[in-house]
Design a protein around this motif. Structure first.
Motif, PDB file in Angstrom:
ATOM      1  N   ASN A  84       0.832  -1.201   0.000  1.00  0.00           N
ATOM      2  CA  ASN A  84       0.000   0.000   0.000  1.00  0.00           C
ATOM      3  C   ASN A  84       0.872   1.259   0.000  1.00  0.00           C
ATOM      4  OD1 ASN A  84      -2.636   0.970   0.080  1.00  0.00           O
ATOM      5  ND2 ASN A  84      -2.530   1.346   2.256  1.00  0.00           N
ATOM      6  N   PHE A  90       1.343   4.038  -2.893  1.00  0.00           N
ATOM      7  CA  PHE A  90       1.080   5.447  -2.625  1.00  0.00           C
ATOM      8  C   PHE A  90       2.271   6.302  -3.054  1.00  0.00           C
ATOM      9  CE2 PHE A  90       1.394   9.284  -0.166  1.00  0.00           C
ATOM     10  CZ  PHE A  90       0.125   9.815  -0.277  1.00  0.00           C
ATOM     11  N   PHE A 102       2.522   6.688  -6.859  1.00  0.00           N
ATOM     12  CA  PHE A 102       1.530   7.588  -7.458  1.00  0.00           C
ATOM     13  C   PHE A 102       1.655   9.024  -6.935  1.00  0.00           C
ATOM     14  CE2 PHE A 102      -0.326   3.582  -8.738  1.00  0.00           C
ATOM     15  CZ  PHE A 102      -0.474   3.861 -10.081  1.00  0.00           C
ATOM     16  N   ASP A 103       2.269   9.133  -5.778  1.00  0.00           N
ATOM     17  CA  ASP A 103       2.548  10.466  -5.267  1.00  0.00           C
ATOM     18  C   ASP A 103       3.562  11.161  -6.170  1.00  0.00           C
ATOM     19  OD1 ASP A 103       1.866  12.258  -3.199  1.00  0.00           O
ATOM     20  OD2 ASP A 103       3.880  12.037  -2.388  1.00  0.00           O
ATOM     21  N   TRP A 148       1.885  12.189  -9.220  1.00  0.00           N
ATOM     22  CA  TRP A 148       1.065  13.375  -8.974  1.00  0.00           C
ATOM     23  C   TRP A 148       1.936  14.640  -9.051  1.00  0.00           C
ATOM     24  CZ3 TRP A 148      -3.740  14.885  -8.979  1.00  0.00           C
ATOM     25  CH2 TRP A 148      -4.107  16.047  -8.314  1.00  0.00           C
ATOM     26  N   PHE A 190     -19.070  18.346   7.748  1.00  0.00           N
ATOM     27  CA  PHE A 190     -18.865  17.393   6.660  1.00  0.00           C
ATOM     28  C   PHE A 190     -17.911  17.983   5.608  1.00  0.00           C
ATOM     29  CE2 PHE A 190     -20.673  15.499   2.650  1.00  0.00           C
ATOM     30  CZ  PHE A 190     -20.142  14.247   2.856  1.00  0.00           C
ATOM     31  N   ASN A 191     -16.973  17.168   5.178  1.00  0.00           N
ATOM     32  CA  ASN A 191     -16.042  17.553   4.109  1.00  0.00           C
ATOM     33  C   ASN A 191     -15.133  18.734   4.422  1.00  0.00           C
ATOM     34  OD1 ASN A 191     -16.550  15.554   2.347  1.00  0.00           O
ATOM     35  ND2 ASN A 191     -18.242  16.619   1.380  1.00  0.00           N
ATOM     36  N   LEU A 192     -14.845  18.882   5.677  1.00  0.00           N
ATOM     37  CA  LEU A 192     -13.940  19.945   6.085  1.00  0.00           C
ATOM     38  C   LEU A 192     -12.565  19.753   5.453  1.00  0.00           C
ATOM     39  CD1 LEU A 192     -14.460  22.289   7.994  1.00  0.00           C
ATOM     40  CD2 LEU A 192     -13.402  20.979   9.808  1.00  0.00           C
ATOM     41  N   ASP A 205     -11.836  18.646   2.566  1.00  0.00           N
ATOM     42  CA  ASP A 205     -11.800  19.152   1.187  1.00  0.00           C
ATOM     43  C   ASP A 205     -11.485  20.637   1.186  1.00  0.00           C
ATOM     44  OD1 ASP A 205     -12.339  16.730   0.189  1.00  0.00           O
ATOM     45  OD2 ASP A 205     -14.434  17.101  -0.316  1.00  0.00           O
ATOM     46  N   PHE A 206     -12.089  21.328   2.147  1.00  0.00           N
ATOM     47  CA  PHE A 206     -11.858  22.766   2.254  1.00  0.00           C
ATOM     48  C   PHE A 206     -10.392  23.047   2.601  1.00  0.00           C
ATOM     49  CE2 PHE A 206     -11.525  26.420   5.179  1.00  0.00           C
ATOM     50  CZ  PHE A 206     -11.756  27.422   4.257  1.00  0.00           C
ATOM     51  N   GLU A 247      -8.128  22.339  -0.368  1.00  0.00           N
ATOM     52  CA  GLU A 247      -8.287  23.343  -1.424  1.00  0.00           C
ATOM     53  C   GLU A 247      -7.618  24.652  -1.022  1.00  0.00           C
ATOM     54  OE1 GLU A 247      -9.721  22.310  -4.265  1.00  0.00           O
ATOM     55  OE2 GLU A 247      -9.128  24.215  -5.183  1.00  0.00           O
ATOM     56  N   ALA A 248      -7.818  25.029   0.254  1.00  0.00           N
ATOM     57  CA  ALA A 248      -7.198  26.274   0.737  1.00  0.00           C
ATOM     58  C   ALA A 248      -5.676  26.158   0.664  1.00  0.00           C
ATOM     59  CB  ALA A 248      -7.638  26.556   2.166  1.00  0.00           C
ATOM     60  N   VAL A 302      -4.100  26.773  -2.701  1.00  0.00           N
ATOM     61  CA  VAL A 302      -3.927  28.173  -3.123  1.00  0.00           C
ATOM     62  C   VAL A 302      -2.455  28.573  -3.002  1.00  0.00           C
ATOM     63  CG1 VAL A 302      -4.614  30.576  -2.635  1.00  0.00           C
ATOM     64  CG2 VAL A 302      -6.302  28.749  -2.467  1.00  0.00           C
ATOM     65  N   ARG A 310       0.073  28.911  -5.915  1.00  0.00           N
ATOM     66  CA  ARG A 310       0.020  30.024  -6.874  1.00  0.00           C
ATOM     67  C   ARG A 310       0.817  31.223  -6.361  1.00  0.00           C
ATOM     68  NH1 ARG A 310      -1.240  26.269  -9.992  1.00  0.00           N
ATOM     69  NH2 ARG A 310      -3.212  25.241  -9.567  1.00  0.00           N
ATOM     70  N   PHE A 352      -7.342  40.778  -1.276  1.00  0.00           N
ATOM     71  CA  PHE A 352      -7.311  39.312  -1.295  1.00  0.00           C
ATOM     72  C   PHE A 352      -5.928  38.787  -0.900  1.00  0.00           C
ATOM     73  CE2 PHE A 352     -10.897  40.148  -4.179  1.00  0.00           C
ATOM     74  CZ  PHE A 352     -11.835  39.298  -3.622  1.00  0.00           C
ATOM     75  N   VAL A 377     -19.682  23.186   1.938  1.00  0.00           N
ATOM     76  CA  VAL A 377     -18.208  23.231   1.927  1.00  0.00           C
ATOM     77  C   VAL A 377     -17.689  23.046   0.507  1.00  0.00           C
ATOM     78  CG1 VAL A 377     -16.108  22.088   2.759  1.00  0.00           C
ATOM     79  CG2 VAL A 377     -17.993  22.455   4.321  1.00  0.00           C
ATOM     80  N   TRP A 378     -18.319  22.102  -0.229  1.00  0.00           N
ATOM     81  CA  TRP A 378     -17.892  21.859  -1.607  1.00  0.00           C
ATOM     82  C   TRP A 378     -18.092  23.106  -2.464  1.00  0.00           C
ATOM     83  CZ3 TRP A 378     -20.363  16.361  -1.661  1.00  0.00           C
ATOM     84  CH2 TRP A 378     -19.391  15.421  -1.276  1.00  0.00           C
ATOM     85  N   VAL A 434     -15.358  25.403  -1.760  1.00  0.00           N
ATOM     86  CA  VAL A 434     -14.168  24.862  -2.430  1.00  0.00           C
ATOM     87  C   VAL A 434     -14.188  25.228  -3.917  1.00  0.00           C
ATOM     88  CG1 VAL A 434     -13.158  22.673  -3.201  1.00  0.00           C
ATOM     89  CG2 VAL A 434     -13.738  22.984  -0.806  1.00  0.00           C
ATOM     90  N   ILE A 480     -13.432  28.895  -4.365  1.00  0.00           N
ATOM     91  CA  ILE A 480     -11.997  29.187  -4.180  1.00  0.00           C
ATOM     92  C   ILE A 480     -11.252  28.828  -5.471  1.00  0.00           C
ATOM     93  CG2 ILE A 480      -9.880  28.525  -2.955  1.00  0.00           C
ATOM     94  CD1 ILE A 480     -11.530  28.126  -0.438  1.00  0.00           C
ATOM     95  N   VAL A 487      -9.250  31.502  -7.787  1.00  0.00           N
ATOM     96  CA  VAL A 487      -7.803  31.381  -8.045  1.00  0.00           C
ATOM     97  C   VAL A 487      -7.542  31.319  -9.549  1.00  0.00           C
ATOM     98  CG1 VAL A 487      -5.798  29.878  -7.748  1.00  0.00           C
ATOM     99  CG2 VAL A 487      -7.273  30.345  -5.811  1.00  0.00           C
ATOM    100  N   ILE A 514      -5.346  33.948 -11.746  1.00  0.00           N
ATOM    101  CA  ILE A 514      -4.167  33.505 -12.510  1.00  0.00           C
ATOM    102  C   ILE A 514      -4.243  34.042 -13.939  1.00  0.00           C
ATOM    103  CG2 ILE A 514      -3.095  31.504 -13.635  1.00  0.00           C
ATOM    104  CD1 ILE A 514      -3.503  29.938 -11.151  1.00  0.00           C
ATOM    105  N   TYR A 545      -6.916   3.857  -4.071  1.00  0.00           N
ATOM    106  CA  TYR A 545      -5.825   4.278  -4.943  1.00  0.00           C
ATOM    107  C   TYR A 545      -6.223   4.275  -6.412  1.00  0.00           C
ATOM    108  CZ  TYR A 545      -3.005   4.367  -0.835  1.00  0.00           C
ATOM    109  OH  TYR A 545      -2.523   4.698   0.401  1.00  0.00           O
ATOM    110  N   TYR A 582      -7.643   7.486  -6.801  1.00  0.00           N
ATOM    111  CA  TYR A 582      -6.555   8.461  -6.687  1.00  0.00           C
ATOM    112  C   TYR A 582      -5.815   8.588  -8.020  1.00  0.00           C
ATOM    113  CZ  TYR A 582      -2.405  10.667  -4.600  1.00  0.00           C
ATOM    114  OH  TYR A 582      -1.375  11.516  -4.289  1.00  0.00           O
ATOM    115  N   VAL A 583      -5.538   7.430  -8.620  1.00  0.00           N
ATOM    116  CA  VAL A 583      -4.834   7.432  -9.906  1.00  0.00           C
ATOM    117  C   VAL A 583      -5.690   8.129 -10.966  1.00  0.00           C
ATOM    118  CG1 VAL A 583      -3.972   5.952 -11.773  1.00  0.00           C
ATOM    119  CG2 VAL A 583      -3.547   5.341  -9.400  1.00  0.00           C
ATOM    120  N   THR A 625      -5.652  11.732 -10.607  1.00  0.00           N
ATOM    121  CA  THR A 625      -4.364  12.359 -10.901  1.00  0.00           C
ATOM    122  C   THR A 625      -4.398  12.911 -12.332  1.00  0.00           C
ATOM    123  OG1 THR A 625      -3.240  10.816  -9.435  1.00  0.00           O
ATOM    124  CG2 THR A 625      -1.863  11.920 -11.044  1.00  0.00           C
TER     125      THR A 625
END
Lengths: 261, 242
Positions: A24, A28, A31-32, A35, A177-179, A181-182, A185-186, A189, A192, A201, B2-3, B6, B9, B13, B17, B153, B156-157, B160
């Motif tokens: 595993n 990872f 693929f990291d 990425w 929920f989904n904190l 993800d936030f 995403e933050a 940023v 950039r 901003f 939240v989504w 997201v 944001i 951005v 850009i 994974y 994940y792939v 990607t």
């Protein structure tokens, strides 16, 4: 000091946990790497079309990405899993166990939920950044490295303060929920250049989110250097942010209650 | 919610850009066009991406899927229904945000360029097709949980490559010509990019037909694969103590 002493047994445990599923982990890491390459390709494609973005060239933007992966991987190892877990512990009423331990709550949650596979990226960047700078004939003085290090640490500390404060909202709202993800995403940023954001901003991104100090400003230090006054001002601003978020965290913690856990 | 934050944001951005870009023409798009691209893709990202990967994997791994298998209901249809409901609710909130974005952009003089001569007929095939591609690929990836304990994974792939090749991160015209051509034959393009290309009038009628044909082919492939995986997976599956 006590926290530091406890850090190593927790690291030992985290390493063993990662090595429990070796395939595993290998999967990872592979693929990291992929990425990272795809992200680099993305930057190259943008700059091939855009020429420059807010004065940043392709070479500089790639350095920014490498710096982002350095500090971002530390945040993804220690801060984000802990903030996610905090929300879950609050919801399930399992925080009692942590509150009763003679150690700072956030430090304990962070230590017990670190994901060290992200540190592969960190280690890679520790070598990749000097190599990339050398390849592009960018000479960095020891003083610049010191400022870079200070700003990276300050950026990560500031980020952790703000995100623990956001996660502390779970004390009030039970479950966010989904904190994660936030958070992710933050953090993204930070990839950039800070200069793309107009004044207001930029202030929000630098000291509010706060991701400017995670990558953009440290990368700028390596490229052009900044004076010590700016470094001290950044440290001061983040210290204030951290203090305020700490007060907010403690305020929210007072609302915690659980039964039968 | 939240989504949505997201997505906003991400949109903000992207806009900053491209506004800060040195060149005026980017991958064949003018700056207002590229801004239009990111505003529109925000909505398509929300409406066309049906990805209930994690909950399906969780239901298979935990054995909760047994509740569906023992009852006269279709598991896939139930998930289609759930996703449709979720998208409908989020779309209503998104409409408010859309109006706000529209006014802000027109206020700062960056009204996205929308072509009035949209290929409506092509879109009427491409939009449900994109939903089908997204949903079927997700199902095929999630159903691997019938055989493997760890499948995240695979997702994940997939993710990607998806932002780059699917047009989410950049318009696919930014890709080198060879990669862009290869991408025509890969499923990634049929998530979002094709719909965007039709909306922004980037394809001629022959290219549109060819693309819709390839999209149909991918839908057929993933539908057959999904049917096969479901049949064999359920045969192979066991859960205890439910």
């Amino acid at each position: 000091m006590k926290s530091l002493r406890l850090f190593f047994p927790f690291v030992n445990f985290a390493v063993k946990r990662e090595l429990e599923f070796r395939f595993n982990l290998m999967f990872f890491l592979f693929f990291d790497l992929l990425w990272i390459l795809v992200s680099l390709l993305g930057v190259i494609l943008i700059f091939n079309q855009a020429g420059t973005v807010a004065g940043w060239t392709k070479t500089e933007a790639i350095l920014l990405l490498l710096v982002y992966y350095l500090s971002g991987s530390a945040i993804k190892s220690f801060v984000i899993p802990a903030t996610e877990e905090l929300s879950e512990l609050i919801r399930l009423g399992k925080l009692d166990l942590f509150l009763l331990k003679p150690m700072g709550l956030r430090t304990l949650v962070m230590f017990s939920h670190m994901y060290l596979h992200e540190m592969f990226r960190f280690t890679l960047m520790v070598f990749a950044i000097p190599w990339y700078l050398g390849m592009n004939h960018i000479v960095v003085q020891p003083e610049q490295w010191l400022k870079f290090l200070i700003l990276i640490i300050v950026g990560c500390v500031g980020f952790s303060g703000v995100y623990f404060a956001v996660a502390a909202l779970s004390f009030k709202f039970q479950y966010l929920f989904n904190l994660s993800d936030f958070f992710r995403e933050a953090l993204d940023v930070a990839k950039r250049p800070l200069e793309i954001f107009p004044g207001f901003f930029r202030g929000i991104v630098t000291f509010g989110l706060p991701v400017g100090l995670v990558a953009s400003i440290p990368a700028r230090v390596l490229l052009n250097d900044v004076n010590w006054v700016f470094v001290f001002k950044s440290v001061g601003a983040i210290a204030v942010t951290f203090l305020l978020t700490d007060i907010f965290f403690r305020f929210c913690l007072r609302s915690y209650s659980s039964a039968s856990s | 919610m939240v989504w949505m934050v997201v997505s906003l944001i991400r949109l903000g951005v992207a806009l900053f850009i491209w506004l800060a870009a040195g060149n005026q023409i980017l991958g064949g798009y003018t700056k207002p066009e590229i801004i239009g691209y990111y505003v529109i893709i925000l909505f398509f990202d929300w409406t066309l991406m049906w990805n209930p990967f994690n909950p399906i994997v969780s239901e298979i791994k935990s054995g909760q899927i047994m509740a569906y298998l023992l009852r006269p209901v279709s598991y896939v249809r139930s998930w289609l229904g759930k996703e449709a409901g979720f998208k409908l609710v989020s779309l209503s909130i998104l409409s408010v945000i859309a109006i706000a974005i529209f006014f802000i952009l027109s206020w700062i003089g960056l009204l996205p360029i929308l072509h009035p001569n949209w290929g409506w007929l092509a879109l009427s095939f491409a939009v449900p097709g994109a939903v089908a591609v997204s949903f079927l690929i997700t199902m095929c990836m999630a159903l691997l949980a019938f055989w493997f304990t760890e499948v995240r994974y695979v997702n994940y792939v997939y993710w990607t490559f998806m932002p780059l090749l699917g047009g989410l991160f950049l318009p696919t015209s930014f890709l080198p010509p060879v990669v862009e051509r290869i991408n025509w034959f890969l499923p990634f393009r049929y998530h979002l990019s094709l719909v965007m290309e039709i909306v922004l009038n980037r394809l001629n009628s022959v290219e549109t037909l060819e693309s819709l044909g390839l999209m149909g082919l991918w839908i057929a492939i993933f539908y057959r694969l999904y049917k096969f995986m479901w049949r064999e997976g359920v045969k192979n599956y066991s859960a205890f103590g439910q």
